[in-house]
Design a protein around this motif. Structure first.
Motif, PDB file in Angstrom:
ATOM      1  N   GLN A 105       0.934  -1.230  -0.051  1.00 30.60           N
ATOM      2  CA  GLN A 105       0.609  -0.645   0.076  1.00 30.60           C
ATOM      3  C   GLN A 105       0.519   1.337   0.165  1.00 30.60           C
ATOM      4  N   ILE A 106       1.875   1.055   0.690  1.00 27.20           N
ATOM      5  CA  ILE A 106       2.916   1.941   0.937  1.00 27.20           C
ATOM      6  C   ILE A 106       3.530   3.320  -1.032  1.00 27.20           C
ATOM      7  N   MET A 107       3.363   1.806  -1.718  1.00 25.11           N
ATOM      8  CA  MET A 107       4.140   2.043  -2.900  1.00 25.11           C
ATOM      9  C   MET A 107       2.904   2.426  -3.833  1.00 25.11           C
ATOM     10  N   ILE A 108       1.485   2.044  -3.590  1.00 31.87           N
ATOM     11  CA  ILE A 108       0.266   2.755  -4.682  1.00 31.87           C
ATOM     12  C   ILE A 108       0.391   3.841  -3.689  1.00 31.87           C
ATOM     13  N   ASP A 109       0.307   4.168  -2.495  1.00 32.87           N
ATOM     14  CA  ASP A 109      -0.286   5.562  -1.744  1.00 32.87           C
ATOM     15  C   ASP A 109       0.982   6.653  -2.743  1.00 32.87           C
ATOM     16  N   ILE A 143      -4.772   0.134 -12.951  1.00 28.72           N
ATOM     17  CA  ILE A 143      -5.046  -1.345 -12.173  1.00 28.72           C
ATOM     18  C   ILE A 143      -6.002  -2.044 -12.579  1.00 28.72           C
ATOM     19  N   LEU A 144      -6.030  -3.694 -12.802  1.00 26.51           N
ATOM     20  CA  LEU A 144      -7.028  -4.400 -13.047  1.00 26.51           C
ATOM     21  C   LEU A 144      -7.046  -5.388 -13.072  1.00 26.51           C
ATOM     22  N   PHE A 145      -8.707  -5.914 -12.301  1.00 33.44           N
ATOM     23  CA  PHE A 145      -9.094  -6.047 -11.222  1.00 33.44           C
ATOM     24  C   PHE A 145      -9.197  -7.860 -12.270  1.00 33.44           C
ATOM     25  N   THR A 146      -8.640  -8.928 -11.880  1.00 29.92           N
ATOM     26  CA  THR A 146      -8.685  -9.805 -13.508  1.00 29.92           C
ATOM     27  C   THR A 146      -9.355 -11.039 -12.501  1.00 29.92           C
ATOM     28  N   PRO A 147     -10.193 -12.337 -13.391  1.00 32.18           N
ATOM     29  CA  PRO A 147     -11.250 -13.223 -12.718  1.00 32.18           C
ATOM     30  C   PRO A 147      -9.558 -14.700 -12.033  1.00 32.18           C
ATOM     31  N   LYS A 148     -10.987 -15.264 -11.225  1.00 34.85           N
ATOM     32  CA  LYS A 148     -10.322 -16.816 -10.828  1.00 34.85           C
ATOM     33  C   LYS A 148     -10.927 -18.041 -11.276  1.00 34.85           C
ATOM     34  N   ARG A 155     -10.846   1.258  -2.628  1.00 35.80           N
ATOM     35  CA  ARG A 155     -10.235   1.868  -2.787  1.00 35.80           C
ATOM     36  C   ARG A 155      -9.112   2.369  -3.848  1.00 35.80           C
ATOM     37  N   PHE A 156      -9.139   1.945  -4.754  1.00 38.26           N
ATOM     38  CA  PHE A 156      -8.512   2.639  -5.722  1.00 38.26           C
ATOM     39  C   PHE A 156      -9.232   3.648  -6.505  1.00 38.26           C
ATOM     40  N   LEU A 157     -10.803   3.877  -6.265  1.00 41.95           N
ATOM     41  CA  LEU A 157     -11.458   4.358  -6.685  1.00 41.95           C
ATOM     42  C   LEU A 157     -11.335   5.481  -5.613  1.00 41.95           C
ATOM     43  N   GLN A 158     -11.159   6.082  -4.484  1.00 35.05           N
ATOM     44  CA  GLN A 158     -11.412   6.756  -3.979  1.00 35.05           C
ATOM     45  C   GLN A 158      -9.991   7.461  -4.595  1.00 35.05           C
TER      46      GLN A 158
END
Length: 461
Positions: free
Chosen positions: A211-215, A291-296, A253-256
Motif C-alpha cells: 500500500q505504501i508504494m501505491i499511495d 489497475i486491473l482486477f482479474t478473474p479467478k 480503495r483504488f476508486l477513492q
C-alpha cells in the motif's frame, strides 16, 4: 571522526576544513537554485521517453488490434515445443486445446488472450516483463508461460521464441514481498516506457502489503513527482466463497484515490477486452498506470471466451459492454429497447451469475450492462447506451458489501448520466451485500446464500 582521522595521520586538518567548506557551498547553491525552480512536465520527456506526451486532450482509443496473421503466428509459437521436449501430460493437453482455439478462432480463454497480447507486443518492438508470486505457472494454474521438460528439467518459454528479432520476454517468480517487488517494478516502468511491465498479486487482497508504494508513488506519480508510468497491476478479485483474505482486491480503495486522470481502473469480463486493454497501454501516446482486477473462476468459465476476430483488425477495447443476449451469445431473445423494464449494471464476475439466472428465468425484459472500465468513468459511452432504455429502472449490482466495491463511486456518476438523458429513473438502485467491516464471510454456505440473494434482488426488485 575528523579528529580521529587527523590523529591517525590519515588526513590533514586543513583538508577537512576545505571539504566542509566545499560541501556547505554546494548545499547553499542548490538551496538558492530551488527558490526559482519551476517544474515542467516536458523536462523529462526525453531520452527513452522521447516521442511520448502528456495525456491532455480527447480520449485515445488506441490501435490495439493485431492482424489475423500475427495472431496465428504467435498462437503457433505458443503451442510449439522443441523437438524431443517432454512436457507434463497435463500441459501437453492444455497446449493441444490452445492449438485448437487458434486454428478455429473460437473459444479463446483468458490465459490464451493474455499470451497473444504479450506475444504480439514482443514482435512489435516492445519488451514484456511480468513479476509476482508464482506468476510463471499462475496462481490458478492458468498461465504456464514456462514449460518444464519432465526428464531434463529444462524450462522452455514459448513467448521468447516467436521469431528472430523479437523483444525480450521476462517472467520472474518473486519473493514473498509485495512492498519490495512492486516498488522495484514501479522503478522499472519509469526506466523503460517502451515495454509492458506487469506485477501480479497472488490474490488481489495481498496488494495491501504494497500500500505504501501505491499511495506514495503509483497513485500520485504525475501530480506529485511529475513522472508517468505504464505499470500494470494484475489483482485477482471475485467472491467465490474463499473467505475474507481471498476475495477482494479492494476496488473501493483504488476508486477513492482516482482523480485528475491519474490512472486507469478496470475490471474486464472478456478475454478480448483483456487483450485490448493490455495492448492499449503501449499503443497510446502517453503512459498511465493500469489497475486491473482479474478473474479467478472465469479463467475456465464456459461463457468467458472470445473469438480471434474480436482481437483482429477493426476491434478495440470497450469501456462498456453489451448484453450477451443482444450479441447473439444467449438463447434468450430480448424485447425491444423501449419495452425493457430494468437495466442491471454491474462489473466483473457477477455478470455471469446474473446472466445465468436471468436466462434461466426467461426474463427477456431485463438488460445486463457491463462496466468494464471504472476510471476514468466512461460517462459518454454510458450515456449513449442508457439512452436506449430511458423508461427503465436502473440497478447497480455488485458482489462486494455496500461500503466496498464500486457502488460509492458509480452511484453519483450514474445519477449524472440518468439526469443527462432525462431518464424516468433518477437514481440507480443498489443490489448487493450489506455494509460490512470484513470483505467477505468465512462460511462457504453463507457465501452461497448471500450470492443467490443479491442476484435475485437485482432481477426481482
Amino acid at each position: 571522526y575528523s579528529e580521529r582521522l587527523i590523529a591517525d595521520g590519515l588526513i590533514a586538518a586543513d583538508e577537512i576544513e576545505e571539504a566542509k567548506t566545499a560541501f556547505q557551498a554546494h548545499l547553499t547553491a542548490e538551496f538558492d537554485a530551488g527558490k526559482d525552480y519551476r517544474p515542467n512536465k516536458a523536462d523529462w520527456l526525453d531520452g527513452r521517453w522521447s516521442g511520448l506526451e502528456t495525456s491532455e486532450g480527447e480520449y485515445q482509443r488506441g490501435q490495439s488490434a493485431a492482424s489475423q496473421e500475427l495472431l496465428k503466428e504467435v498462437g503457433a509459437a505458443l503451442t510449439t515445443l522443441p523437438e524431443n521436449f517432454q512436457p507434463h501430460r497435463t500441459i501437453a493437453r492444455l497446449l493441444e486445446q490452445k492449438r485448437e482455439m487458434i486454428v478455429t478462432g473460437e473459444g479463446i480463454d483468458w490465459a490464451t488472450a493474455e499470451a497473444l497480447a504479450f506475444g504480439t507486443l514482443l514482435t512489435e518492438g516492445y519488451r514484456v516483463r511480468l513479476s509476482g508470486q508464482d506468476v510463471t505457472r499462475g496462481t490458478f494454474s492458468q498461465r504456464h508461460c514456462g514449460i518444464t521438460d519432465q526428464v531434463t528439467e529444462e524450462r522452455y518459454y514459448p513467448l521468447a521464441h516467436i521469431r528472430e528479432g523479437q523483444r525480450h520476454f521476462e517472467v520472474i517468480d518473486s519473493m514473498l514481498s509485495e512492498y519490495a517487488v512492486l516498488g522495484y517494478e514501479y522503478g522499472f516502468s519509469l526506466a523503460e516506457p517502451n515495454g509492458l511491465t506487469l506485477w501480479e498479486a497472488q490474490f488481489g487482497d495481498f496488494a495491501n502489503g504494497a500500500q505504501i508504494m501505491i499511495d506514495q508513488f503509483i497513485c500520485p506519480g504525475e501530480r506529485k513527482w511529475l513522472r508517468m508510468s505504464g505499470l500494470v497491476l494484475l489483482l485477482p478479485h471475485g467472491y467465490e466463497g474463499q473467505g475474507p483474505e481471498h476475495s477482494s482486491a479492494r476496488i473501493e480503495r483504488f476508486l477513492q484515490l482516482s482523480a485528475e486522470d491519474n490512472w486507469i481502473v478496470a475490471n474486464c469480463t472478456t478475454p478480448a477486452n483483456y487483450f485490448h486493454i493490455l495492448r492499449r497501454q503501449l499503443h497510446r501516446s502517453f503512459r498511465k498506470p493500469l489497475i486491473l482486477f482479474t478473474p479467478k473462476s472465469l479463467l475456465r468459465h464456459k461463457m468467458c471466451v472470445s473469438k480471434l476476430s474480436e482481437m483482429a483488425a477493426g476491434s478495440s477495447f470497450h469501456r462498456v459492454l453489451w448484453d450477451d443476449a443482444e450479441m447473439g451469445n444467449s438463447e434468450l431473445k430480448l424485447v425491444a429497447d423501449d419495452r425493457i423494464n430494468r437495466v442491471v449494471s454491474c462489473s466483473g464476475k457477477v455478470y455471469f451469475d446474473l446472466l445465468e439466472a436471468r436466462d434461466s428465468a426467461g426474463l427477456n425484459d431485463i438488460y445486463l450492462m457491463r462496466l468494464e472500465q471504472f476510471y476514468p468513468f466512461p460517462a459518454l459511452s454510458l450515456t449513449r447506451e442508457l439512452a436506449r432504455f430511458a423508461n427503465a429502472d436502473v440497478v447497480w449490482c455488485q458482489e462486494e458489501p455496500k461500503n466496498q466495491g464500486g457502488w460509492s463511486f458509480v452511484e453519483p456518476n450514474i445519477e449524472w448520466v440518468l439526469g443527462r438523458i432525462g431518464a424516468k429513473a433518477g437514481r440507480a438502485i443498489y443490489a448487493g451485500r450489506q455494509a460490512s467491516a470484513s470483505p467477505a464471510t468465512g462460511s462457504a454456505a453463507r457465501h452461497k446464500l448471500e450470492q443467490e440473494a443479491l442476484v435475485e434482488a437485482a432481477l426481482t426488485l
